[in-house]
Design a protein around this motif. Structure first.
Motif, PDB file in Angstrom:
ATOM      1  N   HIS A 182      51.072  84.830  52.088  1.00 27.61           N
ATOM      2  CA  HIS A 182      50.093  84.679  51.000  1.00 27.61           C
ATOM      3  C   HIS A 182      50.517  85.378  49.714  1.00 27.61           C
ATOM      4  CE1 HIS A 182      48.756  88.642  52.429  1.00 27.61           C
ATOM      5  NE2 HIS A 182      48.159  88.776  51.262  1.00 27.61           N
ATOM      6  N   ASP A 183      51.281  86.476  49.838  1.00 31.07           N
ATOM      7  CA  ASP A 183      51.663  87.237  48.636  1.00 31.07           C
ATOM      8  C   ASP A 183      53.107  86.997  48.221  1.00 31.07           C
ATOM      9  OD1 ASP A 183      49.488  88.514  47.534  1.00 31.07           O
ATOM     10  OD2 ASP A 183      49.716  90.352  48.725  1.00 31.07           O
ATOM     11  N   LYS A 193      54.625  87.543  44.769  1.00 29.01           N
ATOM     12  CA  LYS A 193      54.861  88.882  44.191  1.00 29.01           C
ATOM     13  C   LYS A 193      56.347  89.160  43.984  1.00 29.01           C
ATOM     14  CE  LYS A 193      50.704  91.392  45.343  1.00 29.01           C
ATOM     15  NZ  LYS A 193      50.106  92.391  46.234  1.00 29.01           N
ATOM     16  N   HIS A 205      50.749  85.990  40.482  1.00 33.12           N
ATOM     17  CA  HIS A 205      51.419  85.853  41.778  1.00 33.12           C
ATOM     18  C   HIS A 205      50.871  84.724  42.659  1.00 33.12           C
ATOM     19  CE1 HIS A 205      48.339  88.574  43.544  1.00 33.12           C
ATOM     20  NE2 HIS A 205      48.690  88.034  44.692  1.00 33.12           N
ATOM     21  N   HIS A 240      43.970  82.812  47.333  1.00 33.68           N
ATOM     22  CA  HIS A 240      43.423  83.980  48.041  1.00 33.68           C
ATOM     23  C   HIS A 240      42.776  85.006  47.109  1.00 33.68           C
ATOM     24  CE1 HIS A 240      47.475  85.616  47.199  1.00 33.68           C
ATOM     25  NE2 HIS A 240      46.936  86.809  47.324  1.00 33.68           N
ATOM     26  N   HIS A 241      42.948  84.877  45.800  1.00 38.05           N
ATOM     27  CA  HIS A 241      42.220  85.770  44.872  1.00 38.05           C
ATOM     28  C   HIS A 241      41.055  85.061  44.192  1.00 38.05           C
ATOM     29  CE1 HIS A 241      44.591  89.409  45.236  1.00 38.05           C
ATOM     30  NE2 HIS A 241      45.669  88.637  45.301  1.00 38.05           N
ATOM     31  N   ASP A 289      42.344  90.242  53.422  1.00 40.39           N
ATOM     32  CA  ASP A 289      43.274  90.835  52.444  1.00 40.39           C
ATOM     33  C   ASP A 289      42.625  92.077  51.822  1.00 40.39           C
ATOM     34  OD1 ASP A 289      45.389  91.130  50.614  1.00 40.39           O
ATOM     35  OD2 ASP A 289      44.506  89.741  49.174  1.00 40.39           O
TER      36      ASP A 289
HETATM   37 FE   LIG Z   1      47.565  88.762  46.580  1.00 42.13          FE
END
Ligand SMILES: [Fe+2]
Length: 369
Positions: A165-166, A169, A194, A219-220, A248
């Motif tokens: 998911h990240d 980044k 990201h 996801h944010h 998260d």
């Molecule tokens: Fe994230």
């Protein structure tokens, strides 16, 4: 009994068929392991197998976080995320079959045993945060997916997307990601890119399902539309991303970070409840609280009045107010005082620290009391 392939020895009897990722039987149940079959299974990427063990049958399942098979899977998952990070940052693609294998192992373990304990790695180096966090988010999301009744295909999509998911980044400069001070508005703007970066990296991979890529993208986003990058609302956000959003935040809050110390699980739970219906889908917050053990039975904890205790029971509707048997030091050992407290009734008491999970002590004190 399930054992890590690294613990497999010649002469052990296989209790269940061993499958490859594409569903081929690699070894039939009932076969006796040989040096060459063990080598073959390792080469095929098998991580754990079921072997017959009459001596140990009837033994209680081992706690997942001290179980060597589970530990091996978790550490392989962390290495996989780390390698994918390196590979993508060097402009090479994502090694899909490796990630599929590890997600599949996690799903199979979760389906076979009741693993509900969130903190998989207690002592984490700050450097490793991204990797251990990715694995924790994956496992917690899958616990929710299983509770929701997802099919194995759906769990697979959720597992892959939550593990990566990240990924976006890797495009954010490390000096911004690792900054101990508050970020400036410009830096924040960069960090907020990201999800879109992650989506564009994942969507290029034809073998990754779009639903998995959407987890990285969304996801944010927040249930009430206050999130980023697009300000989506309610069910405009894919349900996988709604699940991942909750775990998260929970995992991030309960872990030490460069810019702040972790908060206690009960405080994180209070924040989730406070954000329920605003930042998060209330049904999923409920699902999280019912299915993820905040304080597993057997945890040794410290209370705000300074006393120590071991958790002996938890009401799923009030996971932060468990029943506790008080302990005291007798020389080097912790022993029961004979007093119990029920945090549902003792409303002025709360847990200030989790010291460790100690199933052996739990069995001992329950046997004695
Ligand atoms: Fe994230």
């Amino acid at each position: 009994m399930r054992i890590a392939i690294t613990d497999a020895r010649e002469g052990m009897k296989v209790a269940r068929d061993v499958f490859s990722k594409d569903g081929r039987v690699l070894l039939k149940a009932g076969s006796l392991l040989t040096e060459s079959s063990i080598r073959y299974l390792k080469k095929q990427g098998v991580i754990a197998i079921e072997i017959e063990d009459r001596l140990l049958s009837g033994r209680k399942p081992v706690r997942p976080n001290s179980d060597p098979v589970w530990q091996e899977i978790i550490s392989e998952a962390e290495h996989t995320v780390r390698d994918i990070w390196n590979s993508v940052s060097q402009g090479r693609g994502i090694h899909i079959s490796r990630i599929e294998r590890i997600v599949d192992s996690i799903i199979q373990e979760l389906l076979q045993r009741e693993i509900t304990y969130p903190k998989l790695v207690d002592i984490r180096a700050l450097d490793d945060y991204t990797f251990t966090h990715s694995v924790n988010v994956c496992v917690l999301s899958l616990i929710m997916g299983i509770a929701k009744g997802y099919s194995e295909d759906e769990l697979f999509e959720l597992g892959i997307g939550s593990l990566l998911h990240d990924l976006g980044k890797i495009i954010i400069p490390p000096e911004i990601l690792g900054k101990a001070d508050t970020l400036s508005a410009e830096e924040m703007e960069i960090v907020r890119k990201h999800p879109a970066y992650g989506f564009s990296l994942l969507v290029q991979e034809s073998e990754i399902n779009i639903n998995s890529s959407l987890i990285a993208y969304q996801h944010h986003e927040r249930y009430d539309g206050s999130g980023y990058p697009r300000g989506l609302k309610g069910d405009e956000i894919h349900e996988y991303a709604q699940i991942v959003a909750i775990v998260d935040v929970y995992d991030a809050l309960t872990t030490d970070r460069i810019y702040r110390n972790r908060i206690q699980p009960y405080e994180a739970v209070e924040m989730l409840i406070a954000m329920s219906g605003r930042g998060f889908n209330p049904d999923y917050v409920k699902l999280f609280l019912k299915n993820v053990e905040i304080y597993p039975v057997g945890s040794i904890v410290e209370l705000n009045n300074g006393s120590l205790g071991i958790i002996t029971g938890v009401d799923k509707n009030m996971p932060v107010r468990p029943q506790i048997l008080l302990l005291k030091w007798e020389g080097e050992r912790l022993v029961p005082t004979g007093d119990e407290v029920d945090l549902m009734k003792e409303v002025t008491l709360f847990i200030t620290r989790v010291i460790k999970l100690d199933k052996e002590l739990l069995e001992k004190v329950l046997g004695n009391s």
